[in-house]
Design an enzyme around this catalytic site. Structure first.
Site, mmCIF file in Angstrom:
data_model
loop_
_atom_site.group_PDB
_atom_site.id
_atom_site.type_symbol
_atom_site.label_atom_id
_atom_site.label_comp_id
_atom_site.label_asym_id
_atom_site.label_seq_id
_atom_site.Cartn_x
_atom_site.Cartn_y
_atom_site.Cartn_z
ATOM 1 N N ASN A 9 0.867 -1.175 0.000
ATOM 2 C CA ASN A 9 0.000 0.000 0.000
ATOM 3 C C ASN A 9 0.907 1.229 0.000
ATOM 4 O O ASN A 9 1.485 1.564 1.028
ATOM 5 C CB ASN A 9 -0.901 -0.039 1.241
ATOM 6 C CG ASN A 9 -1.751 1.204 1.401
ATOM 7 O OD1 ASN A 9 -1.771 2.063 0.508
ATOM 8 N ND2 ASN A 9 -2.444 1.331 2.524
ATOM 9 N N TRP A 10 1.020 1.855 -1.159
ATOM 10 C CA TRP A 10 1.961 2.977 -1.293
ATOM 11 C C TRP A 10 1.460 4.228 -0.587
ATOM 12 O O TRP A 10 2.190 5.199 -0.453
ATOM 13 C CB TRP A 10 2.214 3.284 -2.773
ATOM 14 C CG TRP A 10 2.867 2.177 -3.554
ATOM 15 C CD1 TRP A 10 3.042 0.864 -3.155
ATOM 16 C CD2 TRP A 10 3.440 2.262 -4.867
ATOM 17 N NE1 TRP A 10 3.677 0.151 -4.142
ATOM 18 C CE2 TRP A 10 3.940 0.989 -5.203
ATOM 19 C CE3 TRP A 10 3.570 3.298 -5.799
ATOM 20 C CZ2 TRP A 10 4.557 0.721 -6.427
ATOM 21 C CZ3 TRP A 10 4.190 3.039 -7.019
ATOM 22 C CH2 TRP A 10 4.676 1.762 -7.318
ATOM 23 N N LYS A 11 0.185 4.248 -0.211
ATOM 24 C CA LYS A 11 -0.430 5.427 0.428
ATOM 25 C C LYS A 11 -0.192 6.672 -0.440
ATOM 26 O O LYS A 11 -0.110 6.562 -1.661
ATOM 27 C CB LYS A 11 0.073 5.575 1.860
ATOM 28 C CG LYS A 11 -0.155 4.280 2.670
ATOM 29 C CD LYS A 11 0.070 4.415 4.139
ATOM 30 C CE LYS A 11 -0.183 3.075 4.817
ATOM 31 N NZ LYS A 11 -0.023 3.116 6.257
ATOM 32 N N HIS A 95 -9.492 1.099 4.986
ATOM 33 C CA HIS A 95 -8.207 1.296 5.672
ATOM 34 C C HIS A 95 -8.410 2.209 6.881
ATOM 35 O O HIS A 95 -9.205 3.147 6.834
ATOM 36 C CB HIS A 95 -7.177 1.903 4.710
ATOM 37 C CG HIS A 95 -5.789 1.839 5.261
ATOM 38 N ND1 HIS A 95 -5.329 2.751 6.180
ATOM 39 C CD2 HIS A 95 -4.800 0.942 5.079
ATOM 40 C CE1 HIS A 95 -4.082 2.420 6.522
ATOM 41 N NE2 HIS A 95 -3.745 1.325 5.873
ATOM 42 N N GLU A 97 -6.725 4.579 7.951
ATOM 43 C CA GLU A 97 -6.507 6.008 7.674
ATOM 44 C C GLU A 97 -7.763 6.615 7.042
ATOM 45 O O GLU A 97 -8.074 7.785 7.264
ATOM 46 C CB GLU A 97 -5.259 6.181 6.784
ATOM 47 C CG GLU A 97 -3.994 5.962 7.608
ATOM 48 C CD GLU A 97 -2.840 5.320 6.857
ATOM 49 O OE1 GLU A 97 -2.803 5.356 5.618
ATOM 50 O OE2 GLU A 97 -1.954 4.758 7.553
ATOM 51 N N GLU A 167 -5.225 -5.003 10.561
ATOM 52 C CA GLU A 167 -4.191 -4.002 10.795
ATOM 53 C C GLU A 167 -4.474 -3.280 12.106
ATOM 54 O O GLU A 167 -5.267 -2.316 12.127
ATOM 55 C CB GLU A 167 -4.177 -2.974 9.655
ATOM 56 C CG GLU A 167 -3.901 -3.550 8.286
ATOM 57 C CD GLU A 167 -3.363 -2.486 7.324
ATOM 58 O OE1 GLU A 167 -2.237 -2.663 6.861
ATOM 59 O OE2 GLU A 167 -4.048 -1.484 7.074
ATOM 60 N N GLY A 173 2.637 2.272 10.935
ATOM 61 C CA GLY A 173 3.573 3.384 10.806
ATOM 62 C C GLY A 173 4.276 3.761 12.098
ATOM 63 O O GLY A 173 4.893 4.815 12.201
ATOM 64 N N SER A 213 3.609 -2.160 10.375
ATOM 65 C CA SER A 213 5.064 -2.221 10.557
ATOM 66 C C SER A 213 5.678 -3.563 10.166
ATOM 67 O O SER A 213 6.588 -4.044 10.835
ATOM 68 C CB SER A 213 5.435 -1.841 12.000
ATOM 69 O OG SER A 213 5.000 -0.521 12.277
ATOM 70 N N GLY A 234 2.995 -1.103 4.388
ATOM 71 C CA GLY A 234 3.020 0.336 4.116
ATOM 72 C C GLY A 234 4.446 0.787 3.859
ATOM 73 O O GLY A 234 5.008 0.568 2.784
ATOM 74 N N GLY A 235 5.057 1.396 4.869
ATOM 75 C CA GLY A 235 6.392 2.001 4.735
ATOM 76 C C GLY A 235 7.413 1.135 4.017
ATOM 77 O O GLY A 235 8.139 1.618 3.138
HETATM 78 P P1 13P Z 1 3.082 0.396 7.809
HETATM 79 O O1 13P Z 1 3.631 -0.871 7.191
HETATM 80 O O2 13P Z 1 3.799 1.615 7.368
HETATM 81 O O3 13P Z 1 2.946 0.266 9.288
HETATM 82 O O4 13P Z 1 1.592 0.564 7.231
HETATM 83 C C1 13P Z 1 0.733 -0.517 7.256
HETATM 84 C C2 13P Z 1 -0.481 -0.179 6.502
HETATM 85 O O5 13P Z 1 -1.240 0.683 6.887
HETATM 86 C C3 13P Z 1 -0.723 -0.902 5.242
HETATM 87 O O6 13P Z 1 -1.999 -0.655 4.764
#
Ligand code: 13P
Length: 250
Positions: A9-11, A95, A97, A167, A173, A213, A234-235
């Site tokens: 997920n590149w966000k 998600h 977020e 999640e 994050g 994470s 994510g990251g």
């Molecule tokens: P991180 O891997 O940066 O914690 O993010 C996870 C995430 O929200 C994937 O959708």
């Protein structure tokens, strides 16, 4: 035996040029026959270009959101058909977020899931508790409510096109990963819920990803848990070598 599914997920990261570079590096580094299914979810502005680069490869394309209406006066929204027209097979919905920052409700997420499935997209449906909810012992209640409401009206047949991503919000994050045992406990609870709501065969076929994470150095242990069938990253998906490291540990 369920296949492992690793999604990135590149966000809100990666402009067009950065997207091209990242996806090329991922494709170059990926062995011809990676056992895991790999999905990349770039921002909307890069979908079309990334889709062209992915043609003829085993990597699948996903979007990070969509709206449930077909078309019309919904400024800035994107429909399921639009996603399909640029080659998306998956869409991330619910998600945390989107839930927390953009106030998306379970009801809205449910409408989006219904539309996505009806239009032939596969949904990566995200659920997970806040830190406060975990500390108050509400994790299982929160997760079961999110599943109940998010999957309302979704049939057993449609569940073949749903991935659930657990999640825990406190792990996103933050560098704080759920321990493999904490994650496994919730994953197994989710599978039981789905077995009760649908059937054992739906539950056994369901891919449940963990997200929060995930890094190359913790992915192996998480992914070796019985009910953890993949990762939503994510990251660590923003650098080809760390994303490839996670894929390799699957
Ligand atoms: P991180 O891997 O940066 O914690 O993010 C996870 C995430 O929200 C994937 O959708």
């Amino acid at each position: 035996m369920r296949k492992k599914v690793i999604a990135g997920n590149w966000k809100m990261n990666m402009d067009l040029r950065q997207s091209q570079k990242l996806v090329s590096e991922i494709l170059n580094g990926l062995g011809k026959d990676s056992k895991a299914e790999v999905i990349v979810c770039p921002p909307f502005t890069s979908l079309s270009e990334v889709s062209s680069l992915l043609k003829g490869t085993q990597v699948k394309l996903g979007a990070q959101n969509m709206y449930y209406e077909e078309s019309g006066a919904y400024t800035a929204e994107i429909s399921a058909e639009m996603l399909k027209s640029v080659g998306c097979e998956y869409v991330i919905l619910g998600h945390s977020e989107r839930r927390v920052i953009f106030n998306e409700s379970d009801e809205l997420i449910n409408k989006k899931i219904k539309t996505a499935l009806a239009k032939g997209l596969k949904a990566i449906f995200c659920i997970g508790e806040l830190l406060e909810q975990r500390e108050n012992g509400q994790t299982m209640n929160v997760v079961s409510m999110q599943i109940e409401k998010g999957l309302e009206g979704i049939s057993s047949e449609q569940m073949k096109n749903v991935i659930i991503a657990y999640e825990p919000v406190w792990a996103i994050g933050t560098g704080k990963t759920a321990t493999p045992e904490q994650a496994q406990e919730v994953h197994s609870f989710i599978r039981e819920l789905v077995a009760k709501k649908y059937s054992t065969s739906v539950a056994e076929g369901l891919i449940i990803q963990y997200g929060g994470s995930v890094k190359p150095d913790n992915a192996g242990e998480l992914l070796s848990q019985k009910d953890i069938d993949g990762a939503l990253v994510g990251g660590a998906c923003l650098k080809a070598d760390s994303f490839l490291g996670i894929i390799a540990s699957a």
